[in-house]
Design a protein around this motif. Structure first.
Motif, PDB file in Angstrom:
ATOM      1  N   GLN A   1      -4.676  21.120  11.942  1.00  0.00           N
ATOM      2  CA  GLN A   1      -4.331  19.706  11.760  1.00  0.00           C
ATOM      3  C   GLN A   1      -5.084  19.083  10.576  1.00  0.00           C
ATOM      4  O   GLN A   1      -4.502  18.338   9.776  1.00  0.00           O
TER       5      GLN A   1
ATOM      6  N   GLU B   1      -3.469  17.350   7.219  1.00  0.00           N
ATOM      7  CA  GLU B   1      -3.736  15.983   6.798  1.00  0.00           C
ATOM      8  C   GLU B   1      -4.297  15.954   5.385  1.00  0.00           C
ATOM      9  O   GLU B   1      -3.982  15.063   4.580  1.00  0.00           O
TER      10      GLU B   1
ATOM     11  N   LEU C   1       0.427  16.276   4.905  1.00  0.00           N
ATOM     12  CA  LEU C   1       1.558  16.772   5.705  1.00  0.00           C
ATOM     13  C   LEU C   1       1.447  16.282   7.137  1.00  0.00           C
ATOM     14  O   LEU C   1       0.357  16.048   7.659  1.00  0.00           O
ATOM     15  N   VAL C   2       2.600  16.134   7.787  1.00  0.00           N
ATOM     16  CA  VAL C   2       2.654  15.756   9.199  1.00  0.00           C
ATOM     17  C   VAL C   2       2.964  17.008  10.011  1.00  0.00           C
ATOM     18  O   VAL C   2       3.979  17.679   9.779  1.00  0.00           O
ATOM     19  N   LEU C   3       2.105  17.337  10.961  1.00  0.00           N
ATOM     20  CA  LEU C   3       2.273  18.507  11.816  1.00  0.00           C
ATOM     21  C   LEU C   3       2.614  18.029  13.229  1.00  0.00           C
ATOM     22  O   LEU C   3       1.809  17.341  13.864  1.00  0.00           O
ATOM     23  N   VAL C   4       3.810  18.378  13.709  1.00  0.00           N
ATOM     24  CA  VAL C   4       4.318  17.863  14.985  1.00  0.00           C
ATOM     25  C   VAL C   4       4.545  19.018  15.969  1.00  0.00           C
ATOM     26  O   VAL C   4       5.094  20.065  15.603  1.00  0.00           O
TER      27      VAL C   4
ATOM     28  N   THR D   1       5.024  23.596   1.664  1.00  0.00           N
ATOM     29  CA  THR D   1       5.587  22.261   1.909  1.00  0.00           C
ATOM     30  C   THR D   1       4.796  21.243   1.085  1.00  0.00           C
ATOM     31  O   THR D   1       3.570  21.125   1.231  1.00  0.00           O
TER      32      THR D   1
ATOM     33  N   LYS E   1       6.924  17.488   6.318  1.00  0.00           N
ATOM     34  CA  LYS E   1       6.759  17.522   7.771  1.00  0.00           C
ATOM     35  C   LYS E   1       6.967  18.943   8.280  1.00  0.00           C
ATOM     36  O   LYS E   1       7.894  19.642   7.854  1.00  0.00           O
TER      37      LYS E   1
ATOM     38  N   ILE F   1       7.302  21.129  11.970  1.00  0.00           N
ATOM     39  CA  ILE F   1       7.502  21.027  13.422  1.00  0.00           C
ATOM     40  C   ILE F   1       7.302  22.400  14.054  1.00  0.00           C
ATOM     41  O   ILE F   1       7.873  23.396  13.598  1.00  0.00           O
TER      42      ILE F   1
ATOM     43  N   ASP G   1      10.052  23.503   8.501  1.00  0.00           N
ATOM     44  CA  ASP G   1       9.462  22.623   7.474  1.00  0.00           C
ATOM     45  C   ASP G   1      10.564  22.109   6.564  1.00  0.00           C
ATOM     46  O   ASP G   1      11.673  22.650   6.544  1.00  0.00           O
ATOM     47  N   ASN G   2      10.242  21.028   5.823  1.00  0.00           N
ATOM     48  CA  ASN G   2      11.180  20.500   4.818  1.00  0.00           C
ATOM     49  C   ASN G   2      10.604  20.721   3.422  1.00  0.00           C
ATOM     50  O   ASN G   2      10.660  19.842   2.565  1.00  0.00           O
TER      51      ASN G   2
END
Length: 552
Positions: A412, A416, A420-423, A455, A460, A462, A479-480
């Motif tokens: 995580q 950050e 990046l957002v890790l969901v 990424t 983001k 997931i 990922d995107n």
């Protein structure tokens, strides 16, 4: 046929004469014959009572006899067999509908000599002797194979019965031919013989061994001639005990064959024979089980093939492939080692000549970083080698949700840091699975690291789990990011392959191959969907448990 029998020593010759004079078995002849006999009896015996008794007897018998010819005529005409009769001159007298249909003759055949019905002189000579025996001695001949010739000059095969038609005196006045057409059956028999001959030529000239076993009688029914050359012993040794072939099978392969045979199902298996002088021969055996109407196995039909040459070629090809992989490995590993070693060498050279302590400490820190990179590379290479050699997994129950939650938590801060957002999107009732916790965690770490690396900031990632509820779970890492070019996608699991050819990102091109090896070692696989500029989805599909794996 009507047979009068020996009525009286004086009457018998008379009956024959009257019969011949009045037309044989016709109704009119029988009536005239009856009346004539009454007159002769009354007048000749001078005993009107005896004559009357005989006359009454004949009258009663006549009523029965009058009906008899119709029944015989119907049987004669409606018989499916081609029937014809000839007289002592060999001329055809009567025939039935089946004769007309098969021989294609009508009324014109009457009075013709029967010889014209036969297609070969040998048959004419043979039948002439039989006919003579019928007329002279009352002989009967059955199941005679004859070839007849029809009006259209075609030949038809028949099975014939030849027997006499005699009068009350026992004198034969006609000879009956009753014929059953067997042309089609004979044609089928010829076709069967030809098929059997072709089959014999095939099985006796192929290198493979063809065999038939009767499991009920526990005997070898047939083995093709190539058996001895393949097994190195005569097939006769197995006639009464086919299972004795196991005596020449390599001890390590016997149990596998027995397990196959116990199932009584069609199967194919490869095993080794130990020939004299301990020479090894590889055999591929395919057995087919034939069953009767009650589903009981009554025959085992099999083919055994010598595949030693193929095995040797496969081993040679495998060895060549191993050498190629080793050469590629040494080349690629050398490249991966060369870069950090070159950096280390340069930094150490500068440290030796550096007067600034702060700058020297920075260079030493850089050297340590490169040493750590080499250490990671060595760890990856060692792990790949262990996976290639079929390493044993430490299998136990695993809570995948918990494993992925811990792994994501450890990444995580890095996410950050990179913006990046890790969901986490974890299926709440995900079943436990069986596997090696450490190895699977290593695989998921590589997949997650791959998404983090490719990424861009603001992206983001997931991590999602799901299950079919019965036997399978899957983990998606989505990922995107930059995505993967279609031309590169087929190669991403190749060792040392990197889509970043400029090596602007860290890594050795071993992460994805290692992850794939670990997942496949657990009976699963990895699916990839990706599009340039849109991102990627790596799906890991795993069985909840695998009995075969647990025993390793």
């Amino acid at each position: 046929m009507l047979c009068y029998g020996a009525m009286d020593i004086q009457l018998a010759p008379l009956i024959d004469k009257l019969r011949a004079h009045f037309g044989g078995e016709s109704r009119a002849g029988l009536l005239i014959l009856g009346m004539y006999l009454v007159v002769i009896l009354v007048v000749g015996t001078f005993d009107w009572r005896a004559g009357l008794a005989v006359a009454i007897t004949l009258a009663a018998g006549g009523l029965i006899v009058l009906k008899t010819p119709d029944r015989y005529r119907q049987t004669f005409e409606n018989s499916p067999n081609a029937i014809f009769t000839i007289n002592r001159d060999g001329r055809i007298v009567t025939w039935n509908h089946a004769f007309t249909r098969i021989f294609q003759y009508g009324p014109e055949i009457k009075g013709q000599h029967y010889h014209q019905l036969f297609s070969t002189p040998d048959d004419v000579a043979r039948i002439s002797h039989m006919v003579a025996d019928v007329f002279d001695h009352g002989a009967t001949f059955s199941n005679i194979d004859l070839s007849y010739q029809t009006r259209s000059q075609t030949t038809t095969a028949m099975i014939s019965r030849i027997f006499p038609l005699a009068g009350g005196s026992g004198r034969v006045y006609e000879c009956i031919f009753a014929n059953t057409e067997v042309t089609e059956r004979q044609r089928m028999a010829v076709a069967l013989r030809e098929s059997e001959e072709r089959f014999r030529q095939v099985v006796e000239n192929i290198q493979e061994v063809f065999y038939i076993i009767d499991p009920v009688a526990d005997r070898l029914v047939y083995a093709s001639p190539s058996f001895e050359a393949m097994w190195g012993r005569p097939a006769a040794e197995l006639n009464d005990k086919p299972i004795r072939f196991l005596e020449t099978v390599h001890p390590d392969d016997v149990e596998a064959i027995l397990n196959m045979l116990r199932q009584h199902q069609d199967h194919e298996i490869e095993f080794r024979l130990v020939l004299p002088e301990q020479k090894i021969r590889w055999i591929r055996m395919r057995n087919t089980y034939l069953r009767d109407s009650e589903e009981q196995v009554n025959r085992i039909v099999g083919i055994a093939e010598n595949i030693t040459a193929r095995k040797q070629a496969d081993a040679y090809a495998l060895e060549r492939e191993r050498m190629r992989i080793l050469a590629d490995f040494i080349r690629d590993a050398s490249h991966e080692f060369r870069t950090p070693l070159s950096i280390i060498n340069t930094k150490l050279y500068l440290v030796e000549r550096m007067d600034n302590p702060e700058r020297a400490r920075q260079l030493i820190s850089d050297v340590n970083a490169q040493i750590a990179q080499i250490d990671r590379l060595l760890e990856s290479l060692v792990l790949m080698a262990r996976l290639d050699s079929g390493m044993a997994y430490d299998r136990r129950e695993i809570d995948l949700n918990r494993m992925l939650a811990v792994l994501s938590s450890s990444q995580q801060s890095l996410a950050e840091e990179r913006g990046l957002v890790l969901v986490l999107d974890l299926f709440p009732a995900l079943p436990l699975m069986v596997g090696d916790h450490e190895m699977l965690e290593y695989a998921f770490q590589h997949l997650l690291d791959n998404s983090l690396r490719y990424t861009p900031r603001g992206g983001k990632i997931i991590v999602r789990t799901a299950t079919n509820g019965a036997s399978t779970v899957w983990v998606d890492i989505i990922d995107n990011g930059v995505g993967i070019e279609p031309s590169i996608l087929p190669h991403i699991f190749e060792r040392f392959h990197r889509s970043d050819t400029a090596h602007s990102t860290r890594g050795f091109g071993l992460g994805l191959p290692i992850a794939q090896k670990i997942v496949e070692g657990h009976g699963g696989h990895i699916e990839v969907e990706s599009a340039p500029g849109k991102g990627s989805r790596f799906r890991v599909v795993l069985p909840l448990t695998n009995g075969d794996m647990l025993t390793r």
